[in-house]
Design a protein around this motif. Sequence first.
Motif, PDB file in Angstrom:
ATOM      1  N   CYS A  68      -9.331  -2.593   2.205  1.00 28.28           N
ATOM      2  CA  CYS A  68      -7.996  -2.727   1.621  1.00 28.28           C
ATOM      3  C   CYS A  68      -8.102  -3.465   0.283  1.00 28.28           C
ATOM      4  O   CYS A  68      -8.830  -4.458   0.177  1.00 28.28           O
TER       5      CYS A  68
ATOM      6  N   LEU B  93       0.864  -1.181   0.000  1.00 25.78           N
ATOM      7  CA  LEU B  93       0.000   0.000   0.000  1.00 25.78           C
ATOM      8  C   LEU B  93       0.899   1.228   0.000  1.00 25.78           C
ATOM      9  O   LEU B  93       0.997   1.947   0.987  1.00 25.78           O
ATOM     10  N   PRO B  94       1.582   1.490  -1.135  1.00 22.89           N
ATOM     11  CA  PRO B  94       2.579   2.568  -1.157  1.00 22.89           C
ATOM     12  C   PRO B  94       2.010   3.937  -0.796  1.00 22.89           C
ATOM     13  O   PRO B  94       2.735   4.776  -0.262  1.00 22.89           O
ATOM     14  N   ASP B  95       0.746   4.163  -1.039  1.00 20.85           N
ATOM     15  CA  ASP B  95       0.149   5.462  -0.714  1.00 20.85           C
ATOM     16  C   ASP B  95      -0.819   5.365   0.453  1.00 20.85           C
ATOM     17  O   ASP B  95      -1.637   6.259   0.664  1.00 20.85           O
ATOM     18  N   GLY B  96      -0.756   4.273   1.214  1.00 24.09           N
ATOM     19  CA  GLY B  96      -1.684   4.080   2.314  1.00 24.09           C
ATOM     20  C   GLY B  96      -3.033   3.601   1.821  1.00 24.09           C
ATOM     21  O   GLY B  96      -3.237   3.375   0.631  1.00 24.09           O
ATOM     22  N   LYS B  97      -3.955   3.427   2.770  1.00 26.68           N
ATOM     23  CA  LYS B  97      -5.311   2.974   2.441  1.00 26.68           C
ATOM     24  C   LYS B  97      -6.275   4.107   2.722  1.00 26.68           C
ATOM     25  O   LYS B  97      -6.299   4.630   3.827  1.00 26.68           O
ATOM     26  N   PRO B  98      -7.064   4.483   1.721  1.00 24.35           N
ATOM     27  CA  PRO B  98      -8.055   5.535   1.990  1.00 24.35           C
ATOM     28  C   PRO B  98      -9.028   5.111   3.093  1.00 24.35           C
ATOM     29  O   PRO B  98      -9.468   3.957   3.126  1.00 24.35           O
TER      30      PRO B  98
END
Length: 66
Positions: free
Chosen positions: A14, A4-9
């Motif tokens: 996920c 998750l290179p940009d995190g999880k909204p």
Amino acid sequence: MPGLPDGKPAGLPCPHLTPTLACALFGDPRRPQVCASLRPGPEMCGDSREYALRHLDELERLTGSR
Ligand code: SF4
């Protein structure tokens, strides 16, 4: 999409969660470190899936920007 290179909204599942609610990256070095280090307990899981989802939603609300 590995990891998750940009995190999880917040508010979204996920992208690595499988249809059977397992982690597709379990045992994979690309699994985010935060996932591997998480030690859920009774305060997080409660006694039902509904409780756990409400708790997660509250954590996301408290730590996110939505
Ligand atoms: S353990 Fe992490 S990577 Fe795996 S499904 Fe859950 S949030 Fe996604």
